[in-house]
Design an enzyme around this catalytic site. Structure first.
Site, PDB file in Angstrom:
ATOM      1  N   TYR A  16      -3.525 -15.958   9.689  1.00  0.00           N
ATOM      2  CA  TYR A  16      -4.492 -16.997   9.354  1.00  0.00           C
ATOM      3  C   TYR A  16      -4.484 -18.129  10.382  1.00  0.00           C
ATOM      4  O   TYR A  16      -5.489 -18.810  10.546  1.00  0.00           O
ATOM      5  CB  TYR A  16      -4.187 -17.603   7.975  1.00  0.00           C
ATOM      6  CG  TYR A  16      -4.761 -16.863   6.800  1.00  0.00           C
ATOM      7  CD1 TYR A  16      -4.377 -15.557   6.519  1.00  0.00           C
ATOM      8  CD2 TYR A  16      -5.681 -17.473   5.961  1.00  0.00           C
ATOM      9  CE1 TYR A  16      -4.894 -14.878   5.430  1.00  0.00           C
ATOM     10  CE2 TYR A  16      -6.202 -16.811   4.868  1.00  0.00           C
ATOM     11  CZ  TYR A  16      -5.814 -15.510   4.612  1.00  0.00           C
ATOM     12  OH  TYR A  16      -6.333 -14.854   3.538  1.00  0.00           O
ATOM     13  N   LYS A  32       5.823  -4.851   6.446  1.00  0.00           N
ATOM     14  CA  LYS A  32       5.405  -3.602   7.100  1.00  0.00           C
ATOM     15  C   LYS A  32       6.336  -3.437   8.296  1.00  0.00           C
ATOM     16  O   LYS A  32       5.911  -3.374   9.453  1.00  0.00           O
ATOM     17  CB  LYS A  32       3.919  -3.724   7.507  1.00  0.00           C
ATOM     18  CG  LYS A  32       3.289  -2.445   8.006  1.00  0.00           C
ATOM     19  CD  LYS A  32       3.023  -1.421   6.922  1.00  0.00           C
ATOM     20  CE  LYS A  32       2.564  -0.123   7.533  1.00  0.00           C
ATOM     21  NZ  LYS A  32       2.465   0.975   6.553  1.00  0.00           N
ATOM     22  N   ASP A  44       2.029  -1.192   1.818  1.00  0.00           N
ATOM     23  CA  ASP A  44       1.140  -0.144   1.294  1.00  0.00           C
ATOM     24  C   ASP A  44       1.724   0.473   0.019  1.00  0.00           C
ATOM     25  O   ASP A  44       1.003   0.741  -0.948  1.00  0.00           O
ATOM     26  CB  ASP A  44       0.843   0.928   2.368  1.00  0.00           C
ATOM     27  CG  ASP A  44       2.080   1.400   3.115  1.00  0.00           C
ATOM     28  OD1 ASP A  44       3.163   0.809   2.931  1.00  0.00           O
ATOM     29  OD2 ASP A  44       1.977   2.373   3.889  1.00  0.00           O
ATOM     30  N   ASP A  66      -2.397 -12.550   0.278  1.00  0.00           N
ATOM     31  CA  ASP A  66      -3.798 -12.767  -0.113  1.00  0.00           C
ATOM     32  C   ASP A  66      -4.331 -11.523  -0.827  1.00  0.00           C
ATOM     33  O   ASP A  66      -4.923 -11.598  -1.900  1.00  0.00           O
ATOM     34  CB  ASP A  66      -4.630 -13.076   1.139  1.00  0.00           C
ATOM     35  CG  ASP A  66      -6.098 -13.274   0.807  1.00  0.00           C
ATOM     36  OD1 ASP A  66      -6.386 -13.995  -0.165  1.00  0.00           O
ATOM     37  OD2 ASP A  66      -6.946 -12.693   1.496  1.00  0.00           O
ATOM     38  N   ASP A  76      -4.777 -10.800  -5.251  1.00  0.00           N
ATOM     39  CA  ASP A  76      -6.066 -10.448  -5.880  1.00  0.00           C
ATOM     40  C   ASP A  76      -5.897  -9.158  -6.681  1.00  0.00           C
ATOM     41  O   ASP A  76      -6.393  -9.039  -7.802  1.00  0.00           O
ATOM     42  CB  ASP A  76      -7.169 -10.244  -4.827  1.00  0.00           C
ATOM     43  CG  ASP A  76      -8.015 -11.499  -4.623  1.00  0.00           C
ATOM     44  OD1 ASP A  76      -7.483 -12.602  -4.867  1.00  0.00           O
ATOM     45  OD2 ASP A  76      -9.188 -11.368  -4.227  1.00  0.00           O
TER      46      ASP A  76
HETATM   47  C1  IPM Z   1      -7.382 -17.531  -1.416  1.00  0.00           C
HETATM   48  C2  IPM Z   1      -8.714 -17.358  -0.729  1.00  0.00           C
HETATM   49  C3  IPM Z   1      -8.627 -17.997   0.653  1.00  0.00           C
HETATM   50  C4  IPM Z   1      -7.552 -17.274   1.430  1.00  0.00           C
HETATM   51  C5  IPM Z   1      -9.936 -18.023   1.447  1.00  0.00           C
HETATM   52  C6  IPM Z   1     -11.063 -18.652   0.643  1.00  0.00           C
HETATM   53  C7  IPM Z   1      -9.778 -18.695   2.772  1.00  0.00           C
HETATM   54  O1  IPM Z   1      -9.077 -16.039  -0.666  1.00  0.00           O
HETATM   55  O2  IPM Z   1      -6.997 -18.679  -1.716  1.00  0.00           O
HETATM   56  O3  IPM Z   1      -6.702 -16.531  -1.660  1.00  0.00           O
HETATM   57  O4  IPM Z   1      -7.821 -16.223   2.033  1.00  0.00           O
HETATM   58  O5  IPM Z   1      -6.430 -17.747   1.462  1.00  0.00           O
HETATM   59 MN    MN Z   2      -7.648 -14.681  -1.558  1.00  0.00          MN
END
Ligand code: IPM
Ligand code: MN
Length: 349
Positions: free
Chosen positions: A142, A189, A221, A245, A249
């Site tokens: 990032y 990884k 993975d 990240d 999710d």
């Molecule tokens: C999160 C989001 C952010 C990230 C984006 C919006 C930049 O997806 O907070 O997980 O990738 O960190």
């Molecule tokens: Mn995210």
């Protein structure tokens, strides 16, 4: 106690869900005799529209002076399909993380007994899931060197980590594991990436300082797979920025609703609390978004930033009761009545 909280509603459904969390915080403060001073500030697309910048200096100053930051969401569709946009709301988020030194993103995933049928996964697979990701938030790909070569026809991003960055994140992971089941999983990884090998080597060297913690090392993975197969086999997981990240999710669907999962980001300066769902622009202004993740983020704030455990428990209890009684928004209501965002907030406070 006097609680100085910076309030960053942001974009999309941010302002609506934040409004409910504020009601709940004020009700708890009243009950337990605290005095909350809220200072609202601009972020994201709302800040770009107002002052041309997604994380203005004035907002940063307010955050630095506060004891905690309560944050909604940022992002606006008008930027998503415009790769040429010079300023984007997300840049504000990254700038804020860096400027506040928020190197650790704490993302819990747990199941609610009354909602277990909402999960796309089988009940017996997810029953009892209670895990926490510690995602490194201010390093890696990032923030690494990036660019274009070859007249724009080649692009690169680089993942860089220092030993010190890994140690400070891993330390929080070991400490958290000590307060829970004493199991820590380092996700990397290391079979391919040099930065992952540094992660593994660094965490291995720290094991001797936490002899009670049982550490496992797994490739990202494989974790992606096992997370949906046997999520209840994990407890505390630490990982670098991009892996975290993606995996957080993935983990959020286990509970059955992204609208329920809170998070905290901690580091060098003021800690920040936010729901993990985004700005959900399709629902903005409709009073239908689920405010519970933001309300639960406020509970995390009471406990972590102020050490106010009873107040945090009171909020969590109210949320559990609203779920038991199905006072919930349309994402959770199924065939039952769908309450409005503001109705859920009013019921809780
Ligand atoms: C999160 C989001 C952010 C990230 C984006 C919006 C930049 O997806 O907070 O997980 O990738 O960190
Ligand atoms: Mn995210």
């Amino acid at each position: 106690m006097k609680l100085n909280i910076a309030l960053l509603p942001g974009d999309g459904i941010g302002p609506e869900v934040i409004e409910q969390a504020v009601k709940v915080c004020n009700a708890v403060a009243k009950k337990y005799n605290h005095d909350i001073a809220w200072t609202e500030a601009l972020t994201g697309a709302a800040a770009i529209d107002a002052v041309g910048e997604p994380y203005p200096d004035a907002t940063h100053e307010i955050c630095m002076k506060a004891d905690a930051v309560l944050f909604g969401a940022i992002g606006h569709p008008k930027y998503d399909n415009d790769p040429s946009a010079k300023v984007r709301p997300e840049q504000g988020l990254l700038k804020m993380r860096k400027a506040l030194g928020l190197f650790a993103n704490v993302r819990p995933t747990f199941t609610f007994p009354s909602l277990i049928e909402n999960s796309p996964l089988k009940k017996e697979r997810i029953d009892g899931t209670d895990l926490v990701f510690l995602r490194e938030l201010t390093g890696g790909i990032y923030f690494g060197k990036r660019g274009r070569l070859d007249n724009g026809n080649t692009a690169f991003d680089t993942c860089t980590y220092t030993r010190a960055e890994i140690i400070r994140l891993a330390k929080l992971g070991f400490e958290l594991a000590m307060t829970r089941s004493k199991r820590l999983c380092c996700v990397d990884k290391a079979n391919v990436l040099e930065s992952s090998r540094l992660w593994r080597e660094t965490v291995q060297a720290m094991e001797k300082d936490y002899p009670e913690v049982e550490v496992s090392y797994e490739f990202v993975d494989a974790v992606a797979m096992r997370l949906v197969q046997w999520p209840n086999s994990y407890d505390v997981l630490i990982t670098e920025n991009l892996f975290g990240d993606i995996l957080t999710d993935e983990a959020s669907v286990i509970s059955g609703s992204m609208g329920l999962m809170p998070s905290a980001s901690k580091g060098l300066h003021t800690s920040l609390y936010e729901p993990i769902h985004g700005s959900y622009p399709q629902a903005a202004g409709k009073d239908i978004a689920n405010p519970l993740a933001t309300v639960l983020s406020a509970a995390m704030m009471f406990e972590d930033a102020f050490g106010l455990k009873d107040e945090a428990e009171a909020i969590k209890d109210a949320v559990n009761k609203s779920l038991d009684k199905m006072i919930v928004t349309e994402d959770l209501s199924g065939k039952g009545k769908a309450y409005k965002t503001s109705e859920v907030g009013n019921w809780l406070d």
